[in-house]
Design a protein around this motif. Structure first.
Motif, PDB file in Angstrom:
ATOM      1  N   ILE A 170      -8.292  35.219   4.867  1.00 50.87           N
ATOM      2  CA  ILE A 170      -6.590  35.439   4.757  1.00 50.87           C
ATOM      3  C   ILE A 170      -6.256  36.249   3.456  1.00 50.87           C
ATOM      4  O   ILE A 170      -5.477  37.046   3.503  1.00 50.87           O
TER       5      ILE A 170
ATOM      6  N   THR B 144      -3.475  39.431   0.057  1.00 47.38           N
ATOM      7  CA  THR B 144      -3.734  39.457   1.475  1.00 47.38           C
ATOM      8  C   THR B 144      -4.816  40.122   2.076  1.00 47.38           C
ATOM      9  O   THR B 144      -5.223  41.446   1.360  1.00 47.38           O
TER      10      THR B 144
ATOM     11  N   ASN C 186      -4.495  42.118   4.760  1.00 48.58           N
ATOM     12  CA  ASN C 186      -3.778  43.091   5.282  1.00 48.58           C
ATOM     13  C   ASN C 186      -3.189  43.977   4.152  1.00 48.58           C
ATOM     14  O   ASN C 186      -2.483  45.023   3.976  1.00 48.58           O
TER      15      ASN C 186
ATOM     16  N   ASP D 119       1.694  36.127   4.851  1.00 44.62           N
ATOM     17  CA  ASP D 119       0.944  36.357   6.200  1.00 44.62           C
ATOM     18  C   ASP D 119       1.548  35.286   7.075  1.00 44.62           C
ATOM     19  O   ASP D 119       0.948  34.086   7.153  1.00 44.62           O
TER      20      ASP D 119
ATOM     21  N   GLY E  39       6.349  33.258   7.266  1.00 43.40           N
ATOM     22  CA  GLY E  39       6.439  34.759   6.626  1.00 43.40           C
ATOM     23  C   GLY E  39       7.650  35.367   6.758  1.00 43.40           C
ATOM     24  O   GLY E  39       8.470  35.588   7.819  1.00 43.40           O
TER      25      GLY E  39
END
Length: 273
Positions: free
Chosen positions: A204, A216, A218, A251, A264
């Motif tokens: 994560i 994170t 991403n 997230d 989120g």
């Protein structure tokens, strides 16, 4: 010339009609007339009539909501009827006024509880019948919205580093120190970043101990608890729970509540990237 004269008389009118509010040795005076008494214990102030009968209390609250966003207000309570308390905004005569001056000024100018005849019980009771709404700025409103969503998740960290939401394991930390405890504050600077995985071992994100940043999977980055003047000791280091909460904000897929609503959302104060 006529316009200047109007402005002059307006200023003089305001000056002449301004009330002189003073508090000395626990006695509140309005235009030189004693109207009430005040005593305090810690951050709670009790207002009494001139016969020293306690009428109401005003307690100052300052609390953190999310990250560095804090909320300051007063809790109003009647001594003779404690069935209900109110959270209200307060006002101060200046930016450098202490709590006592702010409590008195709010009682007289803001809430109209005290006037030239003393403590106005009728006005006090009316406030409890029709409480004024608090005037929160957008940043504070957003923080309360985020806090509410976080609270619904009921995130806890157990003593082996598991992350639980509403009692169900949803993830875990890795690279924890030997002395790890679920309520510990992350003071350690380590070459190993503290990583977060979900219950299916999907990566994560991580907390970078040297920079106090969460990153994170991403690519979102957030600096937890930026140092602020006067509050550095409070805001400098996060807890493991705070790391899990912020990861859930950044997230949306990490933790979900039963009704499919996720916590989120992008923070609107410009801090989150």
């Amino acid at each position: 010339m006529k316009k200047n004269m109007i402005m002059l008389f307006t200023i003089l009118s305001i000056f002449l009609n301004a009330q002189s509010i003073k508090t000395k040795r626990g006695i509140v005076s309005l235009d030189g007339v004693h109207v009430a008494k005040i005593s305090n214990k810690s951050n709670e102030y009790t207002f009494l009539d001139l016969k020293e009968t306690p009428i109401y209390t005003m307690q100052f609250i300052d609390k953190g909501i999310v990250d560095s966003v804090r909320d300051s207000y007063v809790t109003l309570n009647r001594v003779y009827n404690r069935d209900k308390t109110l959270d209200l905004d307060y006002i101060s005569p200046s930016a450098f006024s202490g709590e006592e001056k702010s409590a008195v000024y709010t009682s007289i100018k803001g809430l109209k509880i005290i006037d030239e005849r003393g403590i106005n019980i009728k006005n006090l009771d009316e406030i409890f019948k029709n409480p004024p709404k608090r005037k929160l700025d957008s940043k504070t409103k957003d923080a309360y919205t985020t806090r509410s969503k976080i609270d619904r998740l009921k995130i806890e960290i157990n003593n082996v580093g598991e992350i639980l939401s509403n009692g169900v394991p949803v993830g875990y930390f890795t690279n924890l120190p030997v002395s790890f405890g679920s309520d510990d504050t992350v003071y350690e600077k380590s070459f190993l970043d503290i990583e977060v995985y979900d219950a299916k071992s999907k990566y994560i994100g991580k907390y970078i101990t040297t920079t106090k940043q969460i990153k994170t999977a991403n690519g979102k980055i957030f600096t937890l608890y930026r140092e602020m003047s006067g509050r550095a000791s409070i805001l400098k280091f996060p807890t493991y729970k705070a790391i899990a909460e912020r990861m859930a904000i950044m997230d949306p897929s990490f933790i979900k509540v039963q009704d499919k609503v996720t916590v989120g959302e992008v923070v609107k104060d410009g801090v989150q990237k």
